[in-house]
Design a protein around this motif. Structure first.
Motif, short mmCIF file in Angstrom:
data_model
loop_
_atom_site.label_atom_id
_atom_site.label_comp_id
_atom_site.label_asym_id
_atom_site.label_seq_id
_atom_site.Cartn_x
_atom_site.Cartn_y
_atom_site.Cartn_z
N ASN A 103 68.41 101.17 12.29
CA ASN A 103 67.47 100.11 11.91
C ASN A 103 66.21 100.73 11.32
O ASN A 103 65.97 101.95 11.42
N TRP B 103 58.94 97.24 11.25
CA TRP B 103 57.48 97.26 11.14
C TRP B 103 56.96 96.77 12.48
O TRP B 103 57.34 95.67 12.92
N ASP B 104 56.14 97.53 13.17
CA ASP B 104 55.71 97.12 14.52
C ASP B 104 54.39 96.36 14.53
O ASP B 104 53.88 96.03 15.60
N GLN C 5 65.45 85.22 19.83
CA GLN C 5 65.75 86.54 19.28
C GLN C 5 67.23 86.62 18.87
O GLN C 5 67.57 87.11 17.79
N TRP D 22 65.50 84.25 15.29
CA TRP D 22 64.31 83.40 15.18
C TRP D 22 64.51 82.27 14.15
O TRP D 22 63.65 81.99 13.32
N VAL E 119 61.82 88.15 26.31
CA VAL E 119 61.41 88.06 24.90
C VAL E 119 61.31 86.58 24.53
O VAL E 119 62.32 85.91 24.35
N THR E 120 60.10 86.08 24.45
CA THR E 120 59.92 84.65 24.19
C THR E 120 59.38 84.35 22.80
O THR E 120 59.34 83.20 22.39
N SER E 121 58.93 85.38 22.09
CA SER E 121 58.42 85.16 20.72
C SER E 121 58.63 86.43 19.90
O SER E 121 58.82 87.51 20.46
N PRO E 122 58.58 86.30 18.57
CA PRO E 122 58.79 87.50 17.75
C PRO E 122 57.65 88.51 17.88
O PRO E 122 57.83 89.68 17.56
N GLN F 113 54.37 90.75 17.12
CA GLN F 113 53.87 91.36 15.89
C GLN F 113 54.94 92.13 15.13
O GLN F 113 54.76 92.47 13.97
N GLY F 114 56.03 92.45 15.79
CA GLY F 114 57.07 93.26 15.16
C GLY F 114 57.88 92.46 14.15
O GLY F 114 58.07 91.25 14.29
N LEU G 50 62.76 93.79 14.15
CA LEU G 50 63.08 94.46 15.41
C LEU G 50 64.54 94.21 15.77
O LEU G 50 65.05 93.11 15.62
N GLY H 186 67.54 93.65 18.39
CA GLY H 186 67.67 93.06 19.71
C GLY H 186 68.79 93.72 20.50
O GLY H 186 69.75 94.24 19.93
N GLU I 176 67.76 91.02 28.23
CA GLU I 176 67.51 91.06 26.79
C GLU I 176 66.22 91.84 26.51
O GLU I 176 65.24 91.73 27.27
N ALA I 177 66.22 92.60 25.43
CA ALA I 177 65.02 93.34 25.04
C ALA I 177 65.06 93.56 23.54
O ALA I 177 66.03 93.21 22.87
N ASN I 178 63.98 94.12 23.01
CA ASN I 178 63.99 94.56 21.62
C ASN I 178 63.33 95.94 21.53
O ASN I 178 62.98 96.52 22.56
N LEU J 174 60.52 96.94 20.89
CA LEU J 174 59.18 97.10 21.45
C LEU J 174 59.09 96.74 22.93
O LEU J 174 58.09 97.05 23.58
#
Lengths: 390, 106
Positions: free
Chosen positions: A127, A130-131, A255, A259, B51-54, B56-57, B60, B62, B78-80, B82
């Motif tokens: 992958n 952008w963080d 996710q 989204w 993880v409830t929202s995207p 700043q990343g 990403l 998943g 679940e994670a991403n 960040l």
């Protein structure tokens, strides 16, 4: 007649002591619609920010941690022995130069923000992301993907996410999120085309064409020319991108649901951009790129497909007139987003009058602000000249 | 019975449908079974934040770990990129090293 005065001449004229010349430059900026709000004025007057858009590439040494990464190449350092480091460095440079030369944008934030990339992230990481501040690139697993820095459009795609955050700030879900992804694909493709000096016919309009291993039967991650056709094989499935609103994919705003399908439904505006660029012809970064960039500057966090389409049609009209407005309008209609524009037969007289009135108020306010800023710059210049003579 | 799977999805290659990596403890050596159980317990004791929202990343990737144990309801974590913590990252890497993608889910 609408004319685009080259930005460096505009910049020079704006700083002229001759008030008549300054007025010409100001009128040109206002009438050709390239201001894009105060941000553009600021970029012309205060180009060259504190960061100097300097590049730094870090090597994560295949650890899943950026805090332990080592500096691998900086702006003034010699090339690295590691091709991945150099690809990332050169990709950041090409993207930075594209924004500067084509859009007069000074880095991601238009204030010279430093460009930082982390390469060799994690083991077999497949992958690039952008963080919110920096870009991160994996090496791939060698079976499905190879090094993600191999595609210039991938590097430019990630950097464009930063530009979007500093401009429209398109929310990363549902239609605004798909627009966010679309802008990154469009700018990614434009950077590659600009770098290779390709015409719209010569361009491949693919995103990530270089990152699949040769054993994987796939053209790329996405095709702007033909969304939904980039790949189709048992290992990774079929490219799910739609190319028309009739095939818009409704996914959960989670996710796992991407989204609301931000990487899926971006196929629709991607196709519209491709069609508009092809209809206009020549180099896509010129007219089509400017129309889309100005539409991005005029958008906000919640802009949806139809609103963005409308804005591009308005910008096409303001920047280039009837022919290109029609090309953009037809492109959106082809993907199921018919929009009206000022001057078109479908736009109501009442709507046009309101729009014109709002535009005049906006322009008057911009003129006032620019005059104030010009006065300040003139005063400061006089002070500096005076002090130099002392 | 202990079966653990890892699904990697999303990211820049958002549309790709990659198969999950699956580890069936019954196919492992006694030592690997013990190690897997230890890693699963570590994740259960220290799960990543939801993880409830995207955030700043952007782009990403998943990660979804599913744990099926005899006599218990399946658990999912679940994670991403960040949000994955040490316990999540360690188990993920272990599944990638030991698991297979050919046999479907648990």
């Amino acid at each position: 007649m609408q004319c685009i005065m080259p930005p460096h001449i505009l910049e020079h004229l704006l700083s002229s002591e001759d008030s008549e010349l300054r007025q010409i430059a100001l009128n040109n900026l206002l009438t050709n619609g390239r201001l894009g709000g105060e941000r553009k004025v600021q970029s012309l007057m205060f180009a060259g920010g504190p960061g100097g858009s300097l590049r730094t590439v870090y090597n994560c040494r295949n650890l899943a941690s950026r805090s332990q990464a080592k500096v691998a190449r900086t702006e003034d350092a010699a090339a690295s022995k590691d091709p991945t480091v150099n690809q990332a460095f050169e990709g950041l440079g090409a993207t930075r130069d594209f924004y500067k030369d084509v859009f007069r944008r000074n880095s991601i934030d238009d204030r010279g923000m430093r460009l930082e990339a982390f390469v060799h992230y994690d083991k077999h990481y497949q992958n690039a992301y952008w963080d919110g501040k920096v870009m991160v690139f994996g090496d791939g697993d060698g079976k499905l993907f190879v090094d993600f820095t191999k595609s210039l459009d991938v590097i430019a795609h990630e950097l464009a996410h930063g530009v979007t955050e500093f401009t429209a700030g398109l929310e990363y879900h549902n239609e605004s999120g798909a627009l966010n992804e679309h802008i990154s694909d469009a700018m990614g493709s434009l950077v590659k085309q600009w770098s290779l000096k390709q015409t719209v016919e010569q361009a491949d309009w693919l995103i990530g064409a270089e990152i699949f291993t040769p054993s994987i039967k796939a053209d790329a991650l996405r095709s702007m020319k033909a969304p939904g056709t980039a790949y189709d094989n048992p290992l990774i499935g079929k490219d799910p991108q739609p190319d028309h609103m009739d095939r818009f994919v409704k996914l959960p705003d989670t996710q796992l649901g991407d989204w609301g399908g931000v990487h899926i439904n971006s196929g629709i505006p991607n196709k519209a951009f491709y069609l508009a660029a092809m209809a206009i012809g020549g180099h896509a970064w010129e007219a089509a790129g400017h129309i889309w960039y100005e539409a991005l500057l005029a958008s906000n966090a919640k802009t949806n497909f139809r609103q963005f389409a409308q804005t591009t049609v308005v910008k096409a009209s303001q920047l280039y007139g009837t022919d290109k407005r029609k090309a953009v309008s037809d492109a959106w209609a082809s993907v199921g987003l018919a929009v009206t524009a000022p001057g078109s037969p479908r736009a109501s007289a009442k709507g046009e009058a309101k729009e014109l009135e709002a535009a005049e108020i906006h322009l008057a306010e911009l003129t006032r602000q620019i005059e104030l800023l010009s006065d300040r710059v003139r005063d400061l210049t006089s002070e500096v000249e005076h002090s130099l003579h002392l | 019975m202990l079966c653990v799977s890892l699904l990697i999805y999303g990211g820049l290659a958002g549309g790709l449908q990659r198969p999950p990596h699956v580890v069936d403890a019954a196919q492992l050596s006694a030592r690997d079974q013990q190690q897997l159980l230890h890693l699963v317990q570590a994740l259960q004791a220290s799960p990543p934040p939801p993880v409830t929202s995207p955030g700043q990343g952007r782009d990403l990737q998943g990660y979804l770990i599913t744990i099926e144990q005899a006599g218990k309801a399946p658990e999912q974590f679940e994670a991403n990129d960040l949000t994955r913590n040490q316990a999540f990252a360690t188990l993920s890497q272990w599944i990638l090293n030991k698991g297979s993608t050919g046999g479907g889910a648990c």
